[in-house]
Design a protein around this motif. Structure first.
Motif, PDB file in Angstrom:
ATOM      1  N   PRO A 287      90.129  50.372  32.290  1.00 58.54           N
ATOM      2  CA  PRO A 287      88.628  50.855  32.012  1.00 58.54           C
ATOM      3  C   PRO A 287      87.869  50.315  30.763  1.00 58.54           C
ATOM      4  N   LEU A 288      88.848  50.026  29.792  1.00 65.85           N
ATOM      5  CA  LEU A 288      88.225  49.458  28.608  1.00 65.85           C
ATOM      6  C   LEU A 288      87.588  47.982  28.777  1.00 65.85           C
ATOM      7  N   ILE A 289      88.251  47.221  29.681  1.00 65.45           N
ATOM      8  CA  ILE A 289      87.757  45.840  29.936  1.00 65.45           C
ATOM      9  C   ILE A 289      86.275  46.192  30.773  1.00 65.45           C
ATOM     10  N   ALA A 290      86.431  47.125  31.658  1.00 68.60           N
ATOM     11  CA  ALA A 290      85.218  47.271  32.450  1.00 68.60           C
ATOM     12  C   ALA A 290      83.943  47.829  31.618  1.00 68.60           C
ATOM     13  N   GLN A 291      84.412  48.568  30.551  1.00 69.20           N
ATOM     14  CA  GLN A 291      83.317  48.993  29.717  1.00 69.20           C
ATOM     15  C   GLN A 291      82.676  47.867  28.939  1.00 69.20           C
ATOM     16  N   ALA A 292      83.563  46.741  28.736  1.00 63.75           N
ATOM     17  CA  ALA A 292      82.950  46.003  27.942  1.00 63.75           C
ATOM     18  C   ALA A 292      82.292  44.809  28.824  1.00 63.75           C
ATOM     19  N   GLU A 293      82.392  44.571  29.980  1.00 66.33           N
ATOM     20  CA  GLU A 293      81.798  43.708  30.841  1.00 66.33           C
ATOM     21  C   GLU A 293      80.960  44.196  31.901  1.00 66.33           C
ATOM     22  N   PHE A 294      80.825  45.315  32.318  1.00 71.21           N
ATOM     23  CA  PHE A 294      79.888  45.741  33.193  1.00 71.21           C
ATOM     24  C   PHE A 294      78.989  46.768  32.769  1.00 71.21           C
ATOM     25  N   PRO A 295      77.654  46.798  33.296  1.00 73.78           N
ATOM     26  CA  PRO A 295      76.652  47.538  33.072  1.00 73.78           C
ATOM     27  C   PRO A 295      77.158  49.048  32.841  1.00 73.78           C
ATOM     28  N   ALA A 296      76.709  49.829  31.987  1.00 71.08           N
ATOM     29  CA  ALA A 296      77.217  51.018  31.797  1.00 71.08           C
ATOM     30  C   ALA A 296      76.996  52.048  33.192  1.00 71.08           C
ATOM     31  N   ALA A 297      76.027  51.767  33.821  1.00 72.54           N
ATOM     32  CA  ALA A 297      75.840  52.500  35.160  1.00 72.54           C
ATOM     33  C   ALA A 297      76.690  52.377  36.226  1.00 72.54           C
ATOM     34  N   GLU A 298      77.629  50.941  36.077  1.00 73.38           N
ATOM     35  CA  GLU A 298      78.511  50.644  37.116  1.00 73.38           C
ATOM     36  C   GLU A 298      80.105  51.000  36.562  1.00 73.38           C
ATOM     37  N   VAL A 299      80.425  51.288  35.471  1.00 77.34           N
ATOM     38  CA  VAL A 299      81.395  51.362  34.670  1.00 77.34           C
ATOM     39  C   VAL A 299      82.450  52.452  35.657  1.00 77.34           C
ATOM     40  N   GLY A 300      81.932  53.547  35.780  1.00 78.45           N
ATOM     41  CA  GLY A 300      82.688  54.633  36.628  1.00 78.45           C
ATOM     42  C   GLY A 300      82.929  54.064  38.085  1.00 78.45           C
ATOM     43  N   ARG A 301      82.150  53.503  38.708  1.00 76.24           N
ATOM     44  CA  ARG A 301      82.301  53.011  40.162  1.00 76.24           C
ATOM     45  C   ARG A 301      83.473  51.838  40.175  1.00 76.24           C
ATOM     46  N   VAL A 302      83.405  50.981  38.984  1.00 78.07           N
ATOM     47  CA  VAL A 302      84.213  49.844  38.898  1.00 78.07           C
ATOM     48  C   VAL A 302      85.566  50.381  38.574  1.00 78.07           C
ATOM     49  N   VAL A 303      85.912  51.426  37.642  1.00 79.00           N
ATOM     50  CA  VAL A 303      87.007  51.928  37.358  1.00 79.00           C
ATOM     51  C   VAL A 303      87.712  52.581  38.642  1.00 79.00           C
ATOM     52  N   ALA A 304      86.815  53.333  39.521  1.00 78.85           N
ATOM     53  CA  ALA A 304      87.473  54.140  40.548  1.00 78.85           C
ATOM     54  C   ALA A 304      88.030  52.884  41.427  1.00 78.85           C
TER      55      ALA A 304
END
Length: 397
Positions: free
Chosen positions: A333-350
């Motif tokens: 989730p921390l890599i996702a926070q750094a590399e994806f738009p904020a609106a997508e982070v929750g979906r990326v992590v799930a």
């Protein structure tokens, strides 16, 4: 009157949730297998298949978690997960035919999906931006504490009152402790207190938000696919080794020594996650932290492979391997926070968690089969190759 920043209160609530979620949904399955196999004589293979089903059910559901949070709210979804976990525990405790193990696994799989890593990330993301590594590390440490506290609690309850009563007591504790937290702490956002992420006086400046992509579009994104493949491979290797580690340690360390070594793995997982949360850099350099984690685990696996009867090398291997165990939960989730738009982070992590669980659900059986066919040394060799592959892939953007 100004209210103190409530984000760390949310971290405390998420920590408590993690203690129960991992104590029931991650560390608990091994206890369910051992207890039912010994007390009722059910085949270990069948019970292991039920546990694989538990993780596959969770993998199928967790990708939907951001949509459910948006439609129903975090409190309602979390409480649904608590009810599913409690019902699953009771089914595990009082089932009297082996087929009901799969019904129990379905329920605990739902509970695990709705209360584990992706859920905790969703609860804390609104509260923290720059301090998110530290906040997630502290919350996810509840997972390690869940192993340290819940495993002996399970053993004590089962020895004193039997498996059925033990599951009823843990289910009651889960609902009594976490149910009020779900609505009173975990579902609150900074806006409810007139606050902003990290306790800042004003919201941080952000770029113009982009529309969030759906799951199919994310799955076609090379950035997402590379990240998911790297962690799926690394977690497959980790889960396979963790589930067989006690049997690898027993010949040299004995039952008591093997138990202490497993406790060492958990303690070092907590230490490694905490240290990483405090020093983790921003941006793309977070991938280097992930690469270092895989390499440290690789060094631990190599020590285990070369140890033979050497207790010192076995303990060194457990310590090095344990240092990375916690990071494989907190870093995606921390890599996702750094590399994806904020609106997508929750979906990326799930979606990452869903893919990872689908892979590592198969790891215990695959590792065991490989040990039987080719031997323990060959199985550890495959683990080393997978860890090296994950370390290389995670650096590819």
């Amino acid at each position: 009157m100004q209210v103190a920043f409530q984000g760390w209160r949310a971290v405390t609530g998420a920590f408590v949730l993690a203690v129960f979620a991992w104590g029931i949904g991650f560390y608990g399955p091994g206890i369910y297998i051992a207890t039912l196999a010994e007390s009722r004589g059910w085949p270990v293979g069948l019970l292991s298949a039920a546990i694989t089903w538990h993780f596959l059910v969770s993998a199928a559901l967790v990708a939907q978690l951001p949509d459910w949070h948006r439609r129903l709210g975090i409190a309602a979804v979390t409480r649904l997960g608590l009810l599913a976990s409690a019902a699953g525990l009771l089914t595990w405790g009082f089932c009297h035919v082996p087929a009901l193990a799969f019904a129990a696994a379905s329920l605990t799989g739902v509970g695990w999906a709705l209360t584990s890593g992706a859920a905790i990330n969703a609860m804390l993301s609104p509260w923290f931006d720059r301090q998110r590594p530290k906040a997630l590390a502290m919350a996810y440490n509840g997972a390690s504490v869940g192993g340290i506290l819940m495993t002996p609690l399970w053993a004590w309850l089962i020895a004193g009152w039997g498996f059925g009563t033990a599951t009823a007591i843990v289910a009651a504790l889960l609902l009594a402790v976490v149910w009020p937290l779900a609505g009173g702490v975990l579902a609150r956002s900074p806006a409810a207190y007139g606050q902003h992420a990290d306790g800042l006086a004003a919201p941080p400046a952000t770029a113009e938000p982009r529309p969030a992509r759906d799951r199919r579009t994310l799955l076609r994104d090379p950035l997402f696919r590379g990240l998911s493949v790297a962690f799926a491979i690394g977690l497959f290797a980790q889960m396979g080794l963790v589930t067989h580690l006690v049997s690898l340690l027993l010949p040299a360390l004995g039952v008591r020594g093997a138990g202490l070594a497993m406790a060492m793995v958990t303690v070092f997982a907590l230490l490694g996650r905490t240290l990483t949360g405090w020093v983790l850099p921003d941006g793309p350099r977070r991938r280097w932290a992930a690469c270092a984690t895989f390499l440290v685990q690789m060094a631990g696996s190599l020590a285990l492979a070369c140890a033979g009867e050497s207790a010192l090398l076995l303990l060194l291997g457990c310590a090095l391997f344990g240092l990375g165990v916690g990071n494989l939960l907190s870093l995606p989730p921390l890599i996702a926070q750094a590399e994806f738009p904020a609106a997508e982070v929750g979906r990326v992590v799930a979606l990452l968690q869903a893919i990872n669980q689908a892979f590592y659900a198969l790891a215990p059986g695959a590792f065991g089969l490989f040990r039987e066919v080719a031997g323990t040394e060959a199985a550890l060799g495959v683990t080393l190759v997978l860890q090296a592959l994950a370390a290389g892939l995670v650096l590819r953007r």
